[in-house]
Enzyme design. Structure first.
Site, PDB file in Angstrom:
ATOM      1  N   ILE A 151       8.188   3.924   8.491  1.00 16.39           N
ATOM      2  CA  ILE A 151       8.280   4.465   9.852  1.00 16.39           C
ATOM      3  C   ILE A 151       9.301   3.661  10.661  1.00 16.39           C
ATOM      4  CG2 ILE A 151       6.940   4.819  11.990  1.00 16.39           C
ATOM      5  CD1 ILE A 151       4.458   5.090  10.032  1.00 16.39           C
ATOM      6  N   SER A 152       9.241   2.350  10.526  1.00 21.08           N
ATOM      7  CA  SER A 152      10.170   1.477  11.255  1.00 21.08           C
ATOM      8  C   SER A 152      11.411   1.213  10.398  1.00 21.08           C
ATOM      9  CB  SER A 152       9.478   0.155  11.600  1.00 21.08           C
ATOM     10  OG  SER A 152       9.187  -0.566  10.407  1.00 21.08           O
ATOM     11  N   ARG A 197      11.035  -8.357   5.174  1.00 24.72           N
ATOM     12  CA  ARG A 197      10.848  -6.897   5.087  1.00 24.72           C
ATOM     13  C   ARG A 197      12.051  -6.202   4.445  1.00 24.72           C
ATOM     14  NH1 ARG A 197       6.082  -5.962   8.149  1.00 24.72           N
ATOM     15  NH2 ARG A 197       5.917  -7.551   9.751  1.00 24.72           N
ATOM     16  N   ASN A 247       4.544   5.181   1.265  1.00 25.79           N
ATOM     17  CA  ASN A 247       4.772   4.114   2.247  1.00 25.79           C
ATOM     18  C   ASN A 247       3.750   3.024   1.922  1.00 25.79           C
ATOM     19  OD1 ASN A 247       5.070   2.341   4.310  1.00 25.79           O
ATOM     20  ND2 ASN A 247       4.946   3.844   5.965  1.00 25.79           N
ATOM     21  N   GLU A 250      10.551   6.496  -1.080  1.00 27.16           N
ATOM     22  CA  GLU A 250       9.993   5.403  -0.270  1.00 27.16           C
ATOM     23  C   GLU A 250      10.221   5.724   1.207  1.00 27.16           C
ATOM     24  OE1 GLU A 250      12.201   1.786  -0.872  1.00 27.16           O
ATOM     25  OE2 GLU A 250      10.859   0.587   0.380  1.00 27.16           O
ATOM     26  N   ASP A 270       5.448  -1.204 -11.107  1.00 26.75           N
ATOM     27  CA  ASP A 270       5.132  -0.892 -12.506  1.00 26.75           C
ATOM     28  C   ASP A 270       4.393   0.443 -12.624  1.00 26.75           C
ATOM     29  OD1 ASP A 270       6.379  -3.172 -13.358  1.00 26.75           O
ATOM     30  OD2 ASP A 270       4.541  -4.320 -13.695  1.00 26.75           O
ATOM     31  N   HIS A 303       6.719  -5.164   0.117  1.00 27.74           N
ATOM     32  CA  HIS A 303       7.466  -6.416   0.049  1.00 27.74           C
ATOM     33  C   HIS A 303       6.863  -7.426  -0.921  1.00 27.74           C
ATOM     34  CE1 HIS A 303       8.862  -4.399   3.607  1.00 27.74           C
ATOM     35  NE2 HIS A 303       7.733  -4.615   4.242  1.00 27.74           N
TER      36      HIS A 303
HETATM   37  C1  DQA Z   1       6.052  -0.211   7.277  1.00 23.52           C
HETATM   38  C2  DQA Z   1       6.927  -1.469   7.348  1.00 23.52           C
HETATM   39  C3  DQA Z   1       6.241  -2.628   6.648  1.00 23.52           C
HETATM   40  O1  DQA Z   1       7.063  -3.782   6.689  1.00 23.52           O
HETATM   41  C4  DQA Z   1       4.928  -2.948   7.340  1.00 23.52           C
HETATM   42  O2  DQA Z   1       4.246  -3.959   6.652  1.00 23.52           O
HETATM   43  C5  DQA Z   1       4.069  -1.745   7.513  1.00 23.52           C
HETATM   44  C6  DQA Z   1       4.676  -0.456   7.856  1.00 23.52           C
HETATM   45  C7  DQA Z   1       6.681   0.961   8.054  1.00 23.52           C
HETATM   46  O3  DQA Z   1       6.220   2.083   7.840  1.00 23.52           O
HETATM   47  O4  DQA Z   1       7.583   0.768   8.863  1.00 23.52           O
HETATM   48  O5  DQA Z   1       2.850  -1.841   7.486  1.00 23.52           O
HETATM   49  O6  DQA Z   1       5.943   0.186   5.922  1.00 23.52           O
END
Ligand code: DQA
Length: 145
Positions: free
Chosen positions: A100-101, A110, A73, A97, A86, A79
């Site tokens: 959480i959101s 995003r 994560n 990958e 790489d 982004h």
């Molecule tokens: C995140 C989503 C990303 O856009 C954000 O910058 C995070 C957390 C997530 O786990 O939902 O820091 O990776």
């Protein structure tokens, strides 16, 4: 089997950071969940967090030949970071990958993930359980063969 979980910037602040998006569980809660699930799956797990892009690159590079899979994560670096992409392409380890959101339903920036093309799957919007689902996926025999 050995899995490495890598978390990027600001994930150390889980619990107090935007709880409406990321929940009220702390980073330590997340680590405990992952470790408990690893025991159930009978795999070894190491968990790493850094707020620094280069440290994340170093950790991915060092995983080569030691770990059987990566759960990543990269938080905001998802982004922006070609360097993380790489590094993943270089080590050629199966990687999942995790977010959480639900990143695809948030701001347009995003929706871009540089690392996605080097991952076998993306799990987004399942909260902390997404990490456990990623562990399940990486331990499947067809992934490890
Ligand atoms: C995140 C989503 C990303 O856009 C954000 O910058 C995070 C957390 C997530 O786990 O939902 O820091 O990776």
């Amino acid at each position: 089997m050995k899995l490495l979980v890598i978390n990027g910037p600001n994930l150390n602040l889980l619990g107090c950071r935007e709880p409406e998006l990321y929940g009220t569980g702390t980073y330590n809660d997340l680590c405990r969940m992952i470790e408990e699930h690893a025991r159930k799956l009978n795999v070894e797990v190491e968990i790493y967090q850094s707020n620094h892009e280069g440290d994340l690159v170093d950790r991915i590079q060092a995983a080569r030949g030691i770990f059987d899979g990566l759960i990543l994560n990269p938080a905001a670096y998802t982004h922006t970071s070609i360097a993380l992409l790489d590094a993943l392409l270089a080590v050629r380890l199966p990687a999942v990958e995790v977010h959480i959101s639900q990143v695809d339903e948030r701001e347009p920036f995003r929706r871009v993930s540089y690392i996605r093309q080097a991952c076998i799957a993306t799990i987004s919007g399942h909260g902390f359980s997404g990490y456990l689902e990623a562990m399940d996926l990486l331990t499947k025999p067809e992934v490890q063969s």
